[in-house]
Design a protein around this motif. Structure first.
Motif, short mmCIF file in Angstrom:
data_model
loop_
_atom_site.label_atom_id
_atom_site.label_comp_id
_atom_site.label_asym_id
_atom_site.label_seq_id
_atom_site.Cartn_x
_atom_site.Cartn_y
_atom_site.Cartn_z
N SER A 171 0.83 -1.20 0.00
CA SER A 171 0.00 0.00 0.00
C SER A 171 0.86 1.25 0.00
O SER A 171 2.04 1.23 0.40
N VAL A 172 0.27 2.35 -0.43
CA VAL A 172 0.95 3.64 -0.43
C VAL A 172 1.27 4.06 1.00
O VAL A 172 2.35 4.60 1.27
N GLN A 173 0.34 3.81 1.91
CA GLN A 173 0.56 4.18 3.30
C GLN A 173 1.80 3.50 3.86
O GLN A 173 2.64 4.14 4.50
N ARG A 174 1.93 2.21 3.63
CA ARG A 174 3.10 1.48 4.14
C ARG A 174 4.37 1.94 3.45
O ARG A 174 5.43 2.03 4.08
N TYR A 175 4.27 2.23 2.16
CA TYR A 175 5.45 2.73 1.46
C TYR A 175 5.93 4.05 2.06
O TYR A 175 7.13 4.25 2.28
N ALA A 176 4.99 4.96 2.34
CA ALA A 176 5.35 6.24 2.95
C ALA A 176 6.04 6.03 4.29
O ALA A 176 6.99 6.75 4.64
N GLN A 177 5.61 5.04 5.06
CA GLN A 177 6.26 4.73 6.33
C GLN A 177 7.68 4.21 6.09
O GLN A 177 8.60 4.52 6.86
N ALA A 178 7.86 3.42 5.04
CA ALA A 178 9.19 2.91 4.72
C ALA A 178 10.13 4.05 4.32
O ALA A 178 11.32 4.04 4.67
N VAL A 179 9.62 5.03 3.59
CA VAL A 179 10.42 6.20 3.22
C VAL A 179 10.84 6.96 4.48
O VAL A 179 12.01 7.33 4.64
N ASP A 180 9.89 7.19 5.38
CA ASP A 180 10.21 7.90 6.61
C ASP A 180 11.24 7.13 7.43
O ASP A 180 12.15 7.73 8.03
N THR A 181 11.11 5.80 7.45
CA THR A 181 12.09 4.97 8.16
C THR A 181 13.48 5.14 7.57
O THR A 181 14.48 5.24 8.31
#
Length: 371
Positions: A176-186
């Motif tokens: 999902s886009v939401q999880r991808y955004a969290q991976a970017v922040d990580t």
């Protein structure tokens, strides 16, 4: 050294290179080394990275003699089955890192990486994931190795700690886009912690895998049971739409102030890798996926057969992701009207991905014990 003549690159593969697309070998195991196929693919400029998966290694342990000598040595070392598995995959990864080192050096670390994973039983324990990952990276002891960490459970917490400790990370099973955004922040936070600790931002890098195959399969199964008259037309659309939205998020992340600060210190972009994890793809299905997901600086993981397929694509048709986020949102809206919210499916898909990895790992453990 293998003396087979080098094959010519096809026009289609040159087109992919012109679009900034890199190709990785997705079903790597020791047999790819002993038969010279990895060496040929690297020499031909076809493969710029490798993914070592337990399912591929388990098949090679069961069906070939590639691991027999090492297993015989390990059987006398009073090691647990898991320790033996780590020894096998670390040796595989080290050899692949050496094979890809010229690519790694020539591209200044943008390509030439080898990804391998840790025991999936650890996903709920971030500290254990970090410890096992650091030990495995030390066993390989090459600058172009990265450790695969699933996004589920405590995966992102572990990924951030590893990046802060200068261990490159391949974040997997994003749906999902939401999880991808969290991976970017990580990734950003991991780099910020690393640089705050006095390390160069260029010392580590990261990938994020989007599993298009399983996402499509899950959504299409739900569409089959939908009463919405548009459901049939939405089949096989969820994966591409999600990829387009994720790529738009990727582009936006590279324009934000946090990234500008990091890249000034030598940070590399967190690359996107399109794949179908733990699900053997036919060459045609893998190349169909490539055709649907082409964009600058992205990567595709393909089985070896896709590189050797006689019906390999003669032509690809350019960028299929950039600027398509509007149409992707319309697909997501239509899926929502059909009763399907892709983001809400992500956690279930993440759990299922870990279970598939666990089953493959268990099969590898059993093969090592039998060997």
């Amino acid at each position: 050294m293998n003396t087979r003549p080098r094959s010519k690159r096809s026009g289609a593969l040159d087109q992919l290179a012109a679009e900034g697309v890199g190709l990785w070998l997705d079903d790597y195991h020791r047999g790819r080394l002993t038969d010279g196929s990895l060496e040929r693919l690297v020499a031909d400029g076809l493969v710029g990275g490798v993914v070592s998966r337990p399912a591929a290694v388990a098949r090679a342990v069961a069906d070939t003699t590639a691991y027999r000598d090492q297993l015989n040595r390990l059987s006398n070392a009073v090691a647990s089955a898991e320790e033996r598995v780590y020894a096998l995959i670390a040796e595989d990864a080290r050899a692949a890192c050496i094979a890809l080192e010229p690519v790694f050096r020539a591209t200044k670390g943008m390509h030439g990486w080898v990804s391998l994973g840790i025991a999936p039983r650890l996903t709920a324990d971030a500290e254990a994931m970090v410890d096992h990952s650091k030990q495995l990276a030390e066993m390989v002891d090459r600058p172009n190795v990265m450790i695969r960490i699933p996004v589920a459970d405590r995966g992102l917490a572990a990924a951030g700690d590893l990046l802060a400790h200068r261990v490159s990370v391949h974040v997997t099973s994003v749906f999902s886009v939401q999880r991808y955004a969290q991976a970017v922040d990580t990734y950003f936070r991991g780099l910020e912690r690393a640089t705050a600790g006095g390390h160069a931002a260029s010392a580590v890098t990261s990938l994020v895998s989007l599993d298009v195959g399983h996402l499509n399969a899950r959504v299409d199964a739900l569409l089959d049971g939908s009463a919405d008259p548009c459901a049939t037309a939405l089949r096989e659309q969820a994966g591409v739409a999600t990829a387009r939205l994720v790529y738009h998020c990727y582009e936006e992340s590279l324009g934000c102030p946090r990234w500008r600060s990091l890249v000034a210190g030598g940070a590399r972009p967190q690359r996107l890798l399109w794949t179908s994890e733990n699900a053997p793809e036919s060459p045609r299905a893998a190349l169909d996926r490539v055709e649907r997901l082409i964009a600058w600086m992205t990567l595709h993981a393909l089985p070896q057969a896709a590189f050797e397929a006689p019906d390999r694509r003669e032509e690809f048709h350019g960028d299929t992701l950039s600027g398509e986020h509007g149409s992707a949102r319309r697909v997501m809206d239509a899926l929502g009207r059909a009763g399907i919210a892709v983001d809400s499916l992500a956690r279930d898909l993440e759990v299922a991905a870990v279970e598939r990895e666990r089953a493959a790992w268990d099969k590898l453990l059993a093969g090592v014990q039998a060997g």
